[in-house]
Design a protein around this motif. Structure first.
Motif, short mmCIF file in Angstrom:
data_model
loop_
_atom_site.label_atom_id
_atom_site.label_comp_id
_atom_site.label_asym_id
_atom_site.label_seq_id
_atom_site.Cartn_x
_atom_site.Cartn_y
_atom_site.Cartn_z
N GLY A 1 0.88 -0.99 0.18
CA GLY A 1 0.13 -0.06 -0.10
C GLY A 1 0.62 1.01 -0.17
N GLY A 2 1.96 1.16 0.75
CA GLY A 2 3.02 2.40 0.66
C GLY A 2 3.55 2.57 -0.42
N LEU A 3 4.23 1.58 -1.22
CA LEU A 3 5.28 1.71 -2.13
C LEU A 3 4.74 1.21 -3.68
N LEU A 4 4.38 -0.08 -3.45
CA LEU A 4 4.06 -0.88 -4.81
C LEU A 4 2.78 0.03 -5.38
N ALA A 5 1.66 0.22 -4.84
CA ALA A 5 0.34 0.69 -5.23
C ALA A 5 0.44 1.92 -6.04
N HIS A 6 1.71 2.97 -5.60
CA HIS A 6 2.03 4.12 -6.25
C HIS A 6 2.93 4.08 -7.27
N SER A 7 3.31 2.83 -7.72
CA SER A 7 4.47 2.99 -8.77
C SER A 7 4.01 2.11 -10.13
#
Length: 210
Positions: free
Chosen positions: A55-61
């Motif tokens: 949720g913190g890294l993958l979802a926004h990449s």
């Protein structure tokens, strides 16, 4: 990363998504059995250091697309038992890459009327694709975890080439060392195909050509 590396990664991830939607998903070979995944780094007991999350890294990449592709694979995906936004992002990339590799390998064998791939080939393919994609993800986002240290050397001789399985073979080749700048081993004729039957016909023609 060097200038242009991020664009290269985005293009390669886009190619996975496009080929999966065009070639694999419409004729996806059914999973042989439900695959129970291992707990990710963030859900192991005893708990290890909490690593960057889905949720913190993958979802926004751009890597979120790999997770989306793996989500279409159902039982084959082998998710963390506590699957969710708190999962380790690097573990998710490794697991998703392995699931995609297994699905593509099995589906291509079926579409080209070949015998089902054996367990050693499937394992080698899963490990190689997971290791190669995870290595790039870790390099780009500085998110190391044990999943980034999968050994892909065992069974390397079992990995298919693009002349045998064009989609799986190209996937392996493109991610071998995509940021080296040494050229891109794209199977260009795939761009003129619209389904797996087209690919099979090209392969049959090439085998008959002296």
């Amino acid at each position: 990363m060097r200038p242009g590396d991020e664009v290269t990664v985005h293009q390669l991830l886009g190619r996975i998504s496009y080929f999966h939607a065009l070639f694999i998903e419409p004729t996806l070979a059914p999973a042989t059995a439900a695959t129970s995944g291992e707990a990710c780094c963030n859900h192991r007991t005893p708990a290890e250091t909490v690593r960057p999350s889905v949720g913190g890294l993958l979802a926004h990449s751009a890597w979120a697309v790999l997770d989306e592709v793996a989500a279409t694979l159902g039982a084959r995906a082998g998710r963390c038992p506590s699957h969710g936004h708190a999962c380790c992002a690097t573990c998710r990339v490794a697991g998703s890459a392995a699931a995609v590799a297994d699905a593509w390998l099995a589906t291509e064998h079926r579409a080209y009327r070949r015998l089902e791939p054996g367990a050693p080939m499937r394992q080698a393919c899963r490990e190689a694709v997971a290791a190669r994609l995870t290595r790039v993800f870790v390099h780009q986002h500085h998110a190391p975890c044990p999943a980034a240290h999968v050994d892909e050397k065992a069974g390397a001789w079992l990995l298919p080439g693009a002349d045998e399985l064009p989609l799986t073979g190209e996937l392996l080749a493109l991610w071998r060392d995509p940021l080296s700048g040494g050229g891109s081993p794209v199977v260009s004729w795939l761009n003129h195909c619209t389904d797996l039957d087209d690919i099979r016909r090209v392969l049959d023609t090439r085998r008959l050509t002296p």
